[in-house]
Write an enzyme that holds these catalytic residues in place. Structure first.
Site, PDB file in Angstrom:
ATOM      1  N   TYR A 126      -3.044  -1.426   9.725  1.00 43.60           N
ATOM      2  CA  TYR A 126      -2.758  -1.533   8.728  1.00 43.60           C
ATOM      3  C   TYR A 126      -1.370  -0.797   8.574  1.00 43.60           C
ATOM      4  CZ  TYR A 126      -4.467  -0.991   3.379  1.00 43.60           C
ATOM      5  OH  TYR A 126      -4.484  -1.228   2.341  1.00 43.60           O
TER       6      TYR A 126
ATOM      7  N   SER B 111       0.751  -1.121   0.022  1.00 41.88           N
ATOM      8  CA  SER B 111       0.038  -0.301   0.243  1.00 41.88           C
ATOM      9  C   SER B 111       1.284   0.876  -0.192  1.00 41.88           C
ATOM     10  CB  SER B 111      -1.230  -0.262   1.173  1.00 41.88           C
ATOM     11  OG  SER B 111      -1.406   1.752   1.456  1.00 41.88           O
TER      12      SER B 111
END
Length: 276
Positions: free
Chosen positions: A155, A142
């Protein structure tokens, strides 16, 4: 890998978003698909869309966090197709909440899917990818595997771990001279359901969080993201950045180094009140 014709391609998290777009586009390019997801309705829809391209498709419900299930899945795909050329470890989930307000179980859940899901998929399929003689492993990290943000510790942790794991794998394949290429994908804000499906700490309103993400951060379509990934894989790129946000912020963090943390903290403090 110059093209995907007759290549056996595995895509996890194929029930929606980038996974669905990857599966359909690869089917259009002549690949043979093995797709999986935890959502039966989403998976069935993707299976139908891939079948409409004329591509062979094997669909199976799968939780990538369950290691034995992933190992069995690799055996099933091999039994069905006889080889595996490419694996897209794409499945992922999200959670928003400061560390002091986030339960252990929420961090573990994100790590289990986003990090261990990638490890499970890589380990399960790697021997088959090597044996194919023309293999590629594509792991989704990401933008948050390049920089951190308050409220995204779970995350961030998973996506930084995916980046480190994938870069190590790439180096090991080069040293061993295996016929395997490795790509780490870093999407910025993509128009998918990840924010709508995310969990949040109890001080936040999930709907407000999702609405903010979809309105202000999700700038790149899943279709465009899939195109960028596929182009990057064809060019054997080790790193693929998706979206102007990922490209610009990657450069910015390289330039300012750790100073970015204070800037991000200030910006985040002003916007998170809208999540409550």
């Amino acid at each position: 890998m110059k093209n995907f014709r007759d290549k056996v391609v595995v895509v996890t998290g194929a029930g929606s978003g980038m996974g669905r777009e990857l599966a359909v586009k690869l089917g259009q390019q002549g690949a043979k698909l093995a797709i999986s997801d935890v959502n039966p309705d989403g998976l069935a829809t993707t299976e139908k869309l891939v079948a409409e391209t004329g591509a062979p498709v094997h669909a199976q419900l799968l939780n990538v966090a369950e290691r034995e299930a992933v190992l069995d899945y690799a055996d099933t795909v091999m039994a069905n197709y006889g080889k595996v050329n490419v694996v897209f470890n794409n499945a992922g989930i999200a959670h928003h909440g400061e560390i002091e307000r986030t339960e252990f179980k929420d961090i573990e859940r994100v790590m289990d899917v986003d990090f261990w899901g990638v490890v499970n998929g890589t380990k399960a399929f790697l021997p088959h990818i090597i044996a194919s003689g023309d293999g590629h492993i594509v792991n989704t990290s990401s933008l948050f595997g390049l920089l951190s943000e308050p409220g995204q510790a779970a995350y961030n942790s998973a996506k930084f771990a995916v980046r480190g794991f994938t870069e190590s794998l790439n180096q090991e394949m080069l040293i061993a001279k295996h016929p395997v290429r490795v790509t780490c994908v870093h999407p910025g804000g993509i128009k998918t359901a990840i924010a709508r499906n995310a969990t949040v700490a109890d001080v936040y309103d999930q709907a407000n969080f999702a609405q903010f993400f979809d309105k202000y951060l999700a700038r790149t379509s899943a279709s465009s993201a899939a195109d960028t990934i596929i182009k990057g894989v064809k060019k054997n790129k080790a790193r693929v950045l998706i979206g102007a946000d990922a490209i610009v912020l990657d450069v910015w963090v390289r330039l300012v180094a750790s100073k970015y943390q204070g800037v991000v903290a200030g910006v985040t403090k002003r916007v998170t009140t809208s999540f409550r």
